[in-house]
Design an enzyme around this catalytic site. Structure first.
Site, PDB file in Angstrom:
ATOM      1  N   HIS A 234      16.794  15.721  -0.192  1.00  8.37           N
ATOM      2  CA  HIS A 234      15.530  15.037   0.052  1.00  8.37           C
ATOM      3  C   HIS A 234      14.618  15.968   0.842  1.00  8.37           C
ATOM      4  O   HIS A 234      13.450  15.684   1.056  1.00  8.37           O
ATOM      5  CB  HIS A 234      15.760  13.728   0.812  1.00  8.37           C
ATOM      6  CG  HIS A 234      14.560  12.836   0.853  1.00  8.37           C
ATOM      7  ND1 HIS A 234      13.763  12.713   1.976  1.00  8.37           N
ATOM      8  CD2 HIS A 234      13.993  12.044  -0.088  1.00  8.37           C
ATOM      9  CE1 HIS A 234      12.769  11.868   1.718  1.00  8.37           C
ATOM     10  NE2 HIS A 234      12.881  11.446   0.477  1.00  8.37           N
TER      11      HIS A 234
ATOM     12  N   HIS B 256       3.190   9.848   4.050  1.00  2.25           N
ATOM     13  CA  HIS B 256       4.479  10.470   3.747  1.00  2.25           C
ATOM     14  C   HIS B 256       4.962  11.386   4.866  1.00  2.25           C
ATOM     15  O   HIS B 256       6.091  11.887   4.819  1.00  2.25           O
ATOM     16  CB  HIS B 256       4.346  11.257   2.431  1.00  2.25           C
ATOM     17  CG  HIS B 256       5.620  11.417   1.693  1.00  2.25           C
ATOM     18  ND1 HIS B 256       6.141  12.649   1.364  1.00  2.25           N
ATOM     19  CD2 HIS B 256       6.506  10.508   1.223  1.00  2.25           C
ATOM     20  CE1 HIS B 256       7.281  12.485   0.714  1.00  2.25           C
ATOM     21  NE2 HIS B 256       7.523  11.199   0.605  1.00  2.25           N
TER      22      HIS B 256
END
Length: 603
Positions: A486, A255
Site C-alpha cells: 500500500h 488522501h
C-alpha cells in the site's frame, strides 16, 4: 461488449463503464453506514472504498476453491501455480450481498486489540500458551531500544511497517503505529491525525493508555452521511475534534496521511502511507518517514528561525494553510514555535485547486519538477537513467501514453539541475511496479489483499496500452514479497539499478487526480486531491556524487548507512510475462485458490 488485449479478455456492459477521471476507488462509501443504521454491525463501521468492502465480505464469507481435481494438500497458492492462460475477466455485479459474519481480519486482530485495552484480569497475557509466534516476535521488537532506532543508524529516518507472518529478522527496524504513539517517542500533549480512511475506536486504542485522553484532532475529507458516521464514532471521546478538508473538485479525496505529535519535549512530524484502520498495519507493506524530535525555539523568536536547508518548515506551514481552516491555525502556530532545522527531506504535497503562474509549481508533479531542477545534482549520462513508479491504485491515464504519463508527468520525473531540453523523453524507460493477480493470490492475506489495490475493470479496459509498462511486485530484499504494497514510491535509478538519483515516498498513487494535470495549453495545473510525501535527495544528506547507493548492491559500500538507501523492493523490477495480468479488484478469480484455499468473487 467484449474487450480483448494482451492481458486477457472480459465483458463489460455499457452501463458499467465509469466516466470518473479519478479511478483510485478510494472514495467514501456509505453502504456500511446503512448496514449500521439497520442494526448490522458485522462490516467495517468506517467509510471505505468499494474494493475494501468486497475484501471484508470475502473474509467474512470466504468462497472455498471448489475444483476437486487439485489434491487438498496442494491447494494453497504457494504450492500450486496453475497456468492462467485463457482465464476470462468477467465484470461482476455491482449489487453486494449483506455481510453476515465478523471478518476474519477482525478475528485475527482481536488479540492485538485486546492487548492495549484496559485489562485488570490479563496481567499474565504474555505467559499465555495461546500467544502466537508473531505476537512473540512483536514483543521482542518492542523490547528494542526505539530511541536508538530513531536516532542511530538510520539517517534517512525511513521505515517500513511491521508485518505479521514473516520472519522476525525482516521486522527488524520496522515500526507499528503503537510504537510511533508510545511514550518512547515523547510525552504526548496533543496530536493531529490526517488521513483518508479512519476507524476512530481502533485509532484510540493505538495510543498508549496514558495518552488516550489527550487532545486529538482528526483531519478528514468526509461529507454528508460519511461525515456523520465519523463524528458518531468519536462521540464517546470528549478529547477528539475534527477538521473537514474542503474538496470542491469532483472525485477528489483527502488522501494525505500525516501525524503531528506535540510532546513536552518538542514536536514530531510523521508522514506515512497507511490508513488508520487495523488492516493497513497488519500484513501490508507501508512506508513511514519520522522527523527528528524538534525542540522548542527560545520564546520570542520570530522570522525564519528554525528553518531547514530543505525549506521544510515553511513548506509544511504552506501546506496546512492551504486547508484554509481556522482549526489548523493552532497547529501552524505550534510549528512556528519549533526548530525544524535538522530536517533533511523536501516536502511534496498536492492540494485541490486550479493553479496558474508561480502557484503552478507549488503542488503536484510540477512541484517535483521544480525541486529536482533546483536541488538534484546532475550525474554523467543521467539522461539514460530510467524512472520507477510503484503504487497501489491507478487512475485514468488517457487514450495513450502521450496524454499524460509520457508527456507532462514523465517530464517532471526526469527533471534535473542540468538542461534537459534536448532529452527525448520517450528514450527514458518507465517501469511501473504494480502487483499481478498471482502476487495477490500468493500473498499473506490471499485475494482479500486486493481490496487495497482498487484498480477497476472500467479503467483498465480503457488503457490496455498502460499494461506494457507493468512490472511485478517483488520484495525479497525486505522479506515482504507476500505483504502486498500500500506504499507508494517513485525514484530515478541508474541503468544498472545500483544507484538512485532521488527517492520519494508519498500517499500519491498513479493518477492525475493525485499529481495534477495541465489545462489551458499548459498554463494551468488542476489537482483534485490532498496528498503528501517526502523527497530524499543526496545533496541534502551531504553526498556530492548526486546519487545514493542502493542498499546491498555494492559490496564495498553496502554497509554504509549514510550512503545506501533502503529501497523496499527488489531491483531491477521484473516485467510482466505473457501470462501475467495486473490485479483488478472487481472481477472474479476462480481458476486457482489463494493461500487460504479461497476464490475471489467480489459481488
Amino acid at each position: 461488449m467484449l474487450q480483448e488485449g494482451a492481458h486477457g479478455k472480459w465483458t463489460v456492459s455499457s452501463s458499467d463503464e465509469s466516466t470518473e477521471e479519478n479511478s483510485d476507488n478510494e472514495k467514501p462509501s456509505t453502504s456500511s453506514l446503512l448496514h449500521a443504521a439497520r442494526g448490522r454491525t458485522s462490516g467495517p463501521q468506517y467509510p471505505c472504498s468499494e474494493a475494501r468492502k468486497a475484501a471484508h465480505k470475502r473474509k467474512a464469507s470466504p468462497l472455498k476453491f471448489s475444483d476437486t481435481s487439485f489434491p487438498a494438500e496442494i491447494r494453497p497458492a504457494e504450492k500450486q501455480r496453475p497456468s492462467q492462460e485463457g482465464l476470462g475477466w468477467c465484470l461482476s455485479s455491482s449489487d453486494e450481498e449483506p455481510e453476515d459474519q465478523e471478518t476474519q481480519m477482525q478475528k485475527e486482530t482481536v488479540k492485538e486489540e485486546k492487548n492495549d485495552a484496559p485489562k485488570e484480569h490479563s496481567l499474565n497475557f504474555h505467559k499465555e500458551n495461546e500467544l502466537s509466534e508473531n505476537l512473540k516476535a512483536e514483543e521482542y521488537c518492542e523490547a528494542q531500544d526505539t530511541w536508538d532506532l530513531l536516532n542511530g543508524g538510520n539517517p534517512f529516518r525511513f521505515f517500513l511497517t511491521k508485518v505479521r507472518g514473516i520472519k522476525q529478522s525482516y521486522n527488524s527496524g520496522a515500526l507499528h503505529i503503537k510504537d510511533i504513539l508510545s511514550p518512547l517517542f515523547g510525552t504526548l500533549l496533543s496530536s493531529a491525525q490526517f488521513n483518508y480512511c479512519i476507524d476512530v475506536e481502533w485509532l484510540v486504542r493505538q495510543y498508549s493508555q496514558e495518552f488516550r485522553k489527550k487532545p486529538l484532532l482528526i483531519v478528514h475529507g468526509e461529507k454528508r452521511e460519511s461525515k456523520a458516521e465519523l463524528l458518531a464514532q468519536a462521540r464517546p471521546y470528549e478529547n477528539i475534534s475534527f477538521c473537514q478538508a474542503k474538496l470542491d473538485i469532483a472525485f477528489g479525496t483527502h488522501h494525505t496521511k500525516m501525524m503531528l505529535l506535540l510532546y513536552e519535549e518538542g514536536l514530531r512530524v510523521v508522514i506515512h502511507t497507511s490508513n488508520l484502520i487495523a488492516e493497513d498495519w497488519h500484513q501490508k507493506t507501508q512506508g513511514i518517514w519520522i522527523s527528528p524530535l524538534y525542540p522548542r525555539l527560545p520564546q520570542g523568536t520570530t522570522g525564519s528561525a528554525g528553518e531547514s536547508e530543505t525549506n521544510f518548515k515553511s513548506d509544511l506551514i504552506s501546506y496546512l494553510m492551504a486547508y484554509n481552516s481556522p482549526t489548523l491555525k493552532e497547529w501552524i502556530d505550534k510549528i512556528q514555535e519549533h526548530d525544524l532545522s535538522e530536517t533533511r527531506v523536501y516536502l511534496l504535497g498536492s492540494t485541490p485547486g486550479r493553479y496558474q503562474g508561480i502557484d503552478k509549481e507549488k503542488w503536484g508533479h510540477l512541484r517535483l519538477r521544480k525541486l529536482l531542477k533546483e536541488h538534484a545534482s546532475s550525474v554523467p549520462a543521467q539522461e539514460s537513467w530510467p524512472v520507477v513508479g510503484q503504487f497501489s491504485s491507478i487512475g485514468s491515464m488517457g487514450a495513450d501514453e502521450s496524454k499524460w504519463l509520457c508527456s507532462e508527468f514523465q517530464e517532471s520525473l526526469v527533471a534535473t539541475g542540468s538542461d534537459v531540453t534536448t532529452l527525448r523523453k520517450y528514450d527514458v524507460p518507465i517501469h511501473l511496479v504494480y502487483p499481478t493477480v498471482d502476487n495477490v493470490r500468493q500473498s499473506l492475506e490471499g485475494y482479500p489483499a486486493g481490496g487495497s489495490l482498487p484498480y477497476s475493470i472500467q479503467t483498465a479496459q480503457k488503457q490496455l496500452w498502460l499494461h506494457s509498462y507493468f512490472h511485478k511486485w517483488s520484495a525479497e530484499v525486505s522479506g515482504r514479497s507476500h505483504a502486498m504494497p500500500h506504499i507508494k514510491t517513485y525514484m530515478r535509478p541508474s541503468p544498472d539499478f545500483q544507484k538512485i538519483a532521488w527517492f520519494l515516498v508519498t500517499s500519491a498513487n498513479l493518477s492525475k487526480a493525485a499529481w495534477g494535470a495541465l489545462e489551458k495549453n499548459g498554463t494551468q495545473l488542476m489537482i483534485r486531491s490532498y496528498e503528501l510525501g517526502v523527497l530524499f535527495l543526496p545533496s541534502a544528506f551531504g553526498l556530492d556524487k548526486g546519487y545514493f547507493h542502493v542498499k546491498g548492491k555494492l559490496l564495498s559500500e553496502s554497509n554504509d548507512p549514510a550512503t545506501s538507501f533502503p529501497v523496499p523492493y527488489d531491483l531491477p523490477p521484473e516485467q510482466y510475462g505473457s501470462k501475467d495480468r495486473p490485479w483488478i479488484w472487481n472481477i472474479p478469480y476462480t481458476n486457482a485458490p489463494d493461500t487460504h484455499g479461497n476464490m475471489w468473487v467480489p459481488s
